[in-house]
Design a protein around this motif. Structure first.
Motif, mmCIF file in Angstrom:
data_model
loop_
_atom_site.group_PDB
_atom_site.id
_atom_site.type_symbol
_atom_site.label_atom_id
_atom_site.label_comp_id
_atom_site.label_asym_id
_atom_site.label_seq_id
_atom_site.Cartn_x
_atom_site.Cartn_y
_atom_site.Cartn_z
ATOM 1 N N GLU A 192 0.847 -1.185 0.000
ATOM 2 C CA GLU A 192 0.000 0.000 0.000
ATOM 3 C C GLU A 192 0.884 1.237 0.000
ATOM 4 O O GLU A 192 1.878 1.301 0.731
ATOM 5 N N TRP A 193 0.522 2.190 -0.853
ATOM 6 C CA TRP A 193 1.213 3.475 -0.916
ATOM 7 C C TRP A 193 0.208 4.581 -0.701
ATOM 8 O O TRP A 193 -0.934 4.512 -1.151
ATOM 9 N N THR A 194 0.645 5.633 -0.067
ATOM 10 C CA THR A 194 -0.158 6.839 0.070
ATOM 11 C C THR A 194 0.452 7.904 -0.838
ATOM 12 O O THR A 194 1.623 8.249 -0.685
ATOM 13 N N VAL A 195 -0.330 8.356 -1.779
ATOM 14 C CA VAL A 195 0.120 9.373 -2.721
ATOM 15 C C VAL A 195 -0.733 10.612 -2.492
ATOM 16 O O VAL A 195 -1.956 10.563 -2.586
ATOM 17 N N SER A 205 -13.339 14.454 -3.087
ATOM 18 C CA SER A 205 -13.228 14.153 -1.662
ATOM 19 C C SER A 205 -13.188 12.651 -1.399
ATOM 20 O O SER A 205 -12.896 12.228 -0.294
ATOM 21 N N GLY A 206 -13.500 11.867 -2.433
ATOM 22 C CA GLY A 206 -13.495 10.423 -2.267
ATOM 23 C C GLY A 206 -12.096 9.831 -2.360
ATOM 24 O O GLY A 206 -11.100 10.524 -2.558
ATOM 25 N N GLU A 207 -12.039 8.562 -2.218
ATOM 26 C CA GLU A 207 -10.776 7.845 -2.221
ATOM 27 C C GLU A 207 -10.564 7.198 -3.585
ATOM 28 O O GLU A 207 -11.497 6.654 -4.163
ATOM 29 N N LEU A 208 -9.378 7.244 -4.105
ATOM 30 C CA LEU A 208 -9.044 6.607 -5.364
ATOM 31 C C LEU A 208 -8.233 5.353 -5.055
ATOM 32 O O LEU A 208 -7.218 5.429 -4.372
#
Length: 70
Positions: free
Chosen positions: A45-48, A56-59
């Motif tokens: 998992e990476w946070t970019v 505002s949602g998550e990709l």
């Protein structure tokens, strides 16, 4: 018991020995593919963060590899 197995194998023709070796090899690979390989799966998992993403949602991006094994 090993004497019985070895005497049986000596009676087999070369073609039968090849077929037997093929099936034993397939059995061993099948055990590896079903008992060992599934437990070697990894997830990363990476946070970019970017200012350009205004939603505002998550990709979420998912990458699947080695689909030929399914």
């Amino acid at each position: 018991m090993m004497k019985n197995i070895s005497s049986y194998l000596k009676k087999l023709s070369i073609e039968d020995r090849i077929v037997l070796a093929f099936f034993i090899t397939c059995f061993i690979f099948g055990l590896y593919a079903s008992l060992i390989e599934p437990f070697k799966l990894k997830t990363t998992e990476w946070t970019v963060s970017t200012d350009k993403w205004t939603n505002s949602g998550e990709l979420k991006i998912v990458i699947l590899t080695d689909l030929h094994m399914i």
